[in-house]
Design a protein around this motif. Sequence first.
Motif, short mmCIF file in Angstrom:
data_model
loop_
_atom_site.label_atom_id
_atom_site.label_comp_id
_atom_site.label_asym_id
_atom_site.label_seq_id
_atom_site.Cartn_x
_atom_site.Cartn_y
_atom_site.Cartn_z
N VAL A 1 0.84 -1.20 0.00
CA VAL A 1 0.00 0.00 0.00
C VAL A 1 0.87 1.25 0.00
O VAL A 1 0.56 2.24 -0.70
N PHE A 2 1.96 1.23 0.75
CA PHE A 2 2.90 2.37 0.72
C PHE A 2 3.47 2.56 -0.69
O PHE A 2 3.67 3.69 -1.14
N ALA A 3 3.72 1.45 -1.39
CA ALA A 3 4.22 1.55 -2.76
C ALA A 3 3.20 2.22 -3.67
O ALA A 3 3.55 3.04 -4.52
N ILE A 4 1.92 1.87 -3.50
CA ILE A 4 0.86 2.51 -4.28
C ILE A 4 0.82 4.01 -3.98
O ILE A 4 0.69 4.85 -4.89
N CYS A 5 0.95 4.37 -2.71
CA CYS A 5 0.96 5.78 -2.32
C CYS A 5 2.15 6.50 -2.95
O CYS A 5 2.03 7.67 -3.38
N ALA A 6 3.29 5.82 -3.03
CA ALA A 6 4.47 6.43 -3.66
C ALA A 6 4.21 6.68 -5.14
O ALA A 6 4.56 7.74 -5.67
N LEU B 1 11.29 4.90 -5.20
CA LEU B 1 10.87 4.38 -3.90
C LEU B 1 9.89 3.22 -4.09
O LEU B 1 9.95 2.21 -3.39
N ALA B 2 8.98 3.36 -5.06
CA ALA B 2 8.03 2.29 -5.35
C ALA B 2 8.75 1.04 -5.82
O ALA B 2 8.35 -0.09 -5.48
N VAL B 3 9.82 1.21 -6.60
CA VAL B 3 10.62 0.05 -7.05
C VAL B 3 11.23 -0.66 -5.84
O VAL B 3 11.20 -1.90 -5.73
N PHE B 4 11.78 0.12 -4.91
CA PHE B 4 12.38 -0.47 -3.70
C PHE B 4 11.32 -1.18 -2.86
O PHE B 4 11.54 -2.31 -2.38
N LEU B 5 10.17 -0.56 -2.68
CA LEU B 5 9.11 -1.17 -1.87
C LEU B 5 8.56 -2.43 -2.54
O LEU B 5 8.19 -3.39 -1.85
N ASP B 6 8.53 -2.44 -3.87
CA ASP B 6 8.07 -3.64 -4.58
C ASP B 6 9.00 -4.81 -4.32
O ASP B 6 8.54 -5.95 -4.16
N ALA B 7 10.30 -4.54 -4.28
CA ALA B 7 11.25 -5.61 -3.96
C ALA B 7 11.14 -6.03 -2.50
O ALA B 7 11.30 -7.21 -2.17
N ASN C 1 2.17 1.44 -10.50
CA ASN C 1 3.47 2.05 -10.23
C ASN C 1 4.42 1.97 -11.41
O ASN C 1 5.26 2.86 -11.59
N PHE C 2 4.32 0.90 -12.21
CA PHE C 2 5.30 0.69 -13.28
C PHE C 2 4.70 0.76 -14.67
O PHE C 2 5.43 0.72 -15.66
N GLY C 3 3.37 0.84 -14.76
CA GLY C 3 2.73 0.96 -16.05
C GLY C 3 2.08 2.31 -16.25
O GLY C 3 2.22 2.94 -17.30
N ILE C 4 1.36 2.77 -15.23
CA ILE C 4 0.61 4.03 -15.35
C ILE C 4 1.42 5.23 -14.87
O ILE C 4 1.56 6.23 -15.59
N ALA C 5 1.96 5.16 -13.66
CA ALA C 5 2.67 6.31 -13.09
C ALA C 5 3.85 6.77 -13.95
O ALA C 5 3.96 7.97 -14.24
N PRO C 6 4.74 5.88 -14.41
CA PRO C 6 5.84 6.36 -15.27
C PRO C 6 5.33 7.02 -16.55
O PRO C 6 5.87 8.03 -16.99
N GLY C 7 4.26 6.44 -17.14
CA GLY C 7 3.73 7.02 -18.35
C GLY C 7 3.18 8.42 -18.12
O GLY C 7 3.40 9.33 -18.93
N LEU C 8 2.46 8.62 -17.02
CA LEU C 8 1.93 9.94 -16.71
C LEU C 8 3.04 10.93 -16.42
O LEU C 8 2.96 12.10 -16.81
N VAL C 9 4.08 10.47 -15.72
CA VAL C 9 5.22 11.36 -15.45
C VAL C 9 5.89 11.76 -16.76
O VAL C 9 6.25 12.93 -16.96
N ILE C 10 6.07 10.80 -17.66
CA ILE C 10 6.68 11.10 -18.96
C ILE C 10 5.83 12.10 -19.74
O ILE C 10 6.33 13.08 -20.29
N TYR C 11 4.52 11.85 -19.78
CA TYR C 11 3.63 12.73 -20.55
C TYR C 11 3.59 14.13 -19.95
O TYR C 11 3.70 15.13 -20.67
N ASN C 12 3.43 14.20 -18.63
CA ASN C 12 3.34 15.51 -17.98
C ASN C 12 4.64 16.30 -18.11
O ASN C 12 4.61 17.54 -18.20
#
Length: 246
Positions: A19-24, A46-52, A79-90
């Motif tokens: 859940v913390f990873a989702i929040c990140a 941080l989400a990558v670290f929490l996923d591991a 965290n790895f499909g939507i968030a990176p894409g939105l960061v790239i687009y924004n």
Amino acid sequence: MSTQPRIKLRHLVPSIVTVFAICAGLTSVRMSLEGHVQASLYFILLAVFLDAADGKLARFLDTASPFGAELDSLADFFNFGIAPGLVIYNTLYLGGPHASLGWLAVLVLAVCCAMRLARFNLSTNKADVTLKKDGFFVGVPAPALACLALMPIFLHQWGWQDESYPVLRAIYIIGVGLLAVSTIPTYSIKHASIRRAHLPFAVVTAVILIVCLMTYPWLTLIAGNLLYLASLPFSYLAFKKADHTL
């Protein structure tokens, strides 16, 4: 007296980390919308670290469960499909003349991540699908997918002003997404091993890597991405040499 079953608190720890990873991941999107690009990247890392960490905790505490696996899969998709894409687009496309092209690229990225995670869920359910073969992943795993997709922003933060290459960036992002759903064997760090005599060198290397991430984060991440991409032909050859079939 209540007859409802009780749950030990240690069973909740991996799910709380997820859940913390989702929040990140969500916070990374907010940071990108507010123009804090570096902060958005840090939250994805941080989400990558929490996923591991959540998977390791589940195995260490012996608390793996179907609920935790499904929650982790949903977290990985965001965290790895939507968030990176939105960061790239924004960060790179929003408000520009190639916004539609950038949106197409991040859509492909998200869809490819979703398809890979669907295959992963099938593999964990003992279906005739597998994403792991004797020390190799099949395709690029979701955390690596996110890091590779963010390469244009890493380059931008490092100082390379690449505003003149929006089409090339979009092609690269789409290509990275396709790597996730491909059948290319990739090295799995989880199954890597070293000789005991090499342990001190491995520890020193890990320390150097952490210091480089703290001191030169973008250059280190760029170098890591390039090394990962360069390793793909070698992982393919190593897999074929072991007489495996894709």
